[in-house]
Design a protein around this motif. Structure first.
Motif, mmCIF file in Angstrom:
data_model
loop_
_atom_site.group_PDB
_atom_site.id
_atom_site.type_symbol
_atom_site.label_atom_id
_atom_site.label_comp_id
_atom_site.label_asym_id
_atom_site.label_seq_id
_atom_site.Cartn_x
_atom_site.Cartn_y
_atom_site.Cartn_z
ATOM 1 N N ALA A 170 87.180 46.410 -14.587
ATOM 2 C CA ALA A 170 88.190 47.454 -14.848
ATOM 3 C C ALA A 170 87.774 48.761 -14.170
ATOM 4 O O ALA A 170 88.598 49.459 -13.576
ATOM 5 N N GLY A 171 86.492 49.087 -14.253
ATOM 6 C CA GLY A 171 85.995 50.297 -13.591
ATOM 7 C C GLY A 171 86.238 50.237 -12.082
ATOM 8 O O GLY A 171 86.637 51.223 -11.466
ATOM 9 N N LEU A 172 86.019 49.072 -11.495
ATOM 10 C CA LEU A 172 86.139 48.933 -10.038
ATOM 11 C C LEU A 172 87.572 49.152 -9.543
ATOM 12 O O LEU A 172 87.769 49.598 -8.414
ATOM 13 N N GLU B 183 93.821 42.868 -20.870
ATOM 14 C CA GLU B 183 92.993 44.012 -21.317
ATOM 15 C C GLU B 183 92.600 44.900 -20.137
ATOM 16 O O GLU B 183 92.612 46.130 -20.247
ATOM 17 N N ILE B 184 92.270 44.274 -19.025
ATOM 18 C CA ILE B 184 91.913 45.072 -17.844
ATOM 19 C C ILE B 184 93.149 45.805 -17.323
ATOM 20 O O ILE B 184 93.082 46.999 -16.994
ATOM 21 N N VAL B 185 94.270 45.117 -17.271
ATOM 22 C CA VAL B 185 95.507 45.754 -16.791
ATOM 23 C C VAL B 185 95.824 46.977 -17.654
ATOM 24 O O VAL B 185 96.130 48.060 -17.136
ATOM 25 N N ALA B 186 95.703 46.838 -18.972
ATOM 26 C CA ALA B 186 95.998 47.966 -19.876
ATOM 27 C C ALA B 186 94.981 49.087 -19.689
ATOM 28 O O ALA B 186 95.343 50.274 -19.709
ATOM 29 N N ASN C 89 96.143 52.904 -18.556
ATOM 30 C CA ASN C 89 96.046 54.028 -19.500
ATOM 31 C C ASN C 89 94.796 54.874 -19.324
ATOM 32 O O ASN C 89 94.440 55.633 -20.224
ATOM 33 N N HIS C 90 94.160 54.774 -18.167
ATOM 34 C CA HIS C 90 92.858 55.452 -18.037
ATOM 35 C C HIS C 90 92.979 56.971 -17.899
ATOM 36 O O HIS C 90 92.016 57.691 -18.136
ATOM 37 N N THR C 91 94.133 57.482 -17.528
ATOM 38 C CA THR C 91 94.256 58.933 -17.342
ATOM 39 C C THR C 91 94.757 59.634 -18.617
ATOM 40 O O THR C 91 94.251 60.697 -18.972
ATOM 41 N N LEU C 92 95.724 59.030 -19.296
ATOM 42 C CA LEU C 92 96.367 59.702 -20.437
ATOM 43 C C LEU C 92 96.034 59.063 -21.774
ATOM 44 O O LEU C 92 96.246 59.682 -22.813
ATOM 45 N N GLY C 93 95.528 57.826 -21.752
ATOM 46 C CA GLY C 93 95.372 57.092 -22.994
ATOM 47 C C GLY C 93 96.735 56.690 -23.533
ATOM 48 O O GLY C 93 97.766 56.841 -22.846
ATOM 49 N N ARG C 94 96.736 56.192 -24.738
ATOM 50 C CA ARG C 94 97.989 55.878 -25.458
ATOM 51 C C ARG C 94 97.608 55.702 -26.922
ATOM 52 O O ARG C 94 96.435 55.400 -27.216
ATOM 53 N N GLY D 1 96.943 53.767 -30.163
ATOM 54 C CA GLY D 1 96.613 52.351 -30.391
ATOM 55 C C GLY D 1 95.766 51.732 -29.300
ATOM 56 O O GLY D 1 95.791 50.514 -29.114
ATOM 57 N N MET D 2 95.007 52.539 -28.585
ATOM 58 C CA MET D 2 94.161 51.984 -27.523
ATOM 59 C C MET D 2 93.172 50.963 -28.083
ATOM 60 O O MET D 2 92.578 51.161 -29.145
ATOM 61 N N GLY D 3 92.965 49.889 -27.303
ATOM 62 C CA GLY D 3 91.933 48.910 -27.621
ATOM 63 C C GLY D 3 90.586 49.363 -27.077
ATOM 64 O O GLY D 3 90.519 50.352 -26.336
ATOM 65 N N PRO D 4 89.501 48.634 -27.415
ATOM 66 C CA PRO D 4 88.159 49.064 -27.019
ATOM 67 C C PRO D 4 87.979 49.224 -25.499
ATOM 68 O O PRO D 4 87.371 50.197 -25.049
ATOM 69 N N LEU D 5 88.513 48.296 -24.700
ATOM 70 C CA LEU D 5 88.317 48.426 -23.249
ATOM 71 C C LEU D 5 89.102 49.621 -22.691
ATOM 72 O O LEU D 5 88.639 50.291 -21.755
ATOM 73 N N GLU D 6 90.249 49.902 -23.266
ATOM 74 C CA GLU D 6 91.012 51.079 -22.826
ATOM 75 C C GLU D 6 90.229 52.366 -23.129
ATOM 76 O O GLU D 6 90.136 53.261 -22.297
ATOM 77 N N MET D 7 89.656 52.426 -24.337
ATOM 78 C CA MET D 7 88.860 53.622 -24.684
ATOM 79 C C MET D 7 87.666 53.746 -23.739
ATOM 80 O O MET D 7 87.324 54.831 -23.273
ATOM 81 N N LEU D 8 87.060 52.600 -23.480
ATOM 82 C CA LEU D 8 85.855 52.588 -22.646
ATOM 83 C C LEU D 8 86.126 53.131 -21.235
ATOM 84 O O LEU D 8 85.368 53.951 -20.710
#
Ligand code: DGI
Ligand code: FE
Ligand code: FE
Length: 198
Positions: A48-50, A104-107, A111-116, A118-125
């Motif tokens: 996801a980072g890549l 999970e990676i797609v989400a 959402n990496h700039t604004l969040g949303r 109900g974010m899941g752990p990978l989104e928060m990460l």
């Protein structure tokens, strides 16, 4: 589709400038460290980072065109601040054109700039690793890193709070999703604290 770090790394290397690649590799490394620490899948975190910023260097008018075509515009602010669209644009492309089938990676990319809320752990990460990767340098960054290392959810709240403060100080408009993300994380943590004390 099996997740191949090397393939995604090559993709990032081909698409991104040297500077953006350096940031991207920093996010991937730091996301992997945080994933191990918090019992998440380190491979997914690295992947996801890549790919999180793959669309960042597409000209803004083209990002807007893709966002319109793919129905990704959800708020008036999306068009007013189109630099917040590169996450959703990259996520859509990865899912529908590249064939990335890990939701999970797609989400996390979307959402990496604004969040949303109900974010899941990978989104928060990924949201948080993006802000605090080793190349980032601002006065509070070590406090943010330590908070994330100690507790992913609390650390993410601290990161969103920092973003809100930064936007206010630089007199930039706050996107509704940033505020909703903050409110949601705060509410979730208050519930956690109350149930601990119950
Ligand atoms: O793509 P990166 O630079 O690695 O990081 P990012 O995807 O978090 O994007 C950072 C930019 O997004 C930065 O210029 C601040 C902006 N941003 C984040 N939240 C908001 C925002 N801009 C506005 N106007 N409103 C927001 O709520
Ligand atoms: Fe980004
Ligand atoms: Fe980034």
């Amino acid at each position: 589709m099996t997740l191949q770090v090397e393939v995604l790394r090559d993709l990032a290397t081909r698409v991104l400038s040297e500077e953006r690649l350096r940031h991207t590799l920093g996010v991937a490394d730091w996301a992997e460290v945080l994933a191990r620490r918090h019992g998440l899948d380190p491979l997914k975190a690295r992947c996801a980072g890549l790919v999180h910023d793959l669309a960042k260097e597409i000209p803004l008018n083209s990002q807007l065109r893709y966002a319109r075509r793919w129905n990704l515009l959800k708020y008036p602010e999306d068009e007013q601040s189109p630099y917040v669209l590169h996450g959703p644009v990259a996520a859509y492309w990865l899912e529908h054109y590249y064939g990335l089938d890990d939701a999970e990676i797609v989400a996390a990319v979307a959402n990496h700039t604004l969040g949303r809320p109900g974010m899941g752990p990978l989104e928060m990460l990924i949201y948080s690793a993006d802000l605090t990767e080793p190349d980032r340098d601002f006065p509070e960054v070590d406090f943010l890193r330590q908070s994330l290392y100690d507790n992913l959810e609390k650390g993410t709240l601290v990161c969103v709070k920092h973003t809100l403060k930064y936007l206010e100080q630089s007199k930039r408009p706050i996107h509704p999703l940033t505020q909703l993300t903050f409110d949601d994380l705060q509410r979730r943590q208050n519930i956690g604290i109350r149930s601990q004390n119950a």
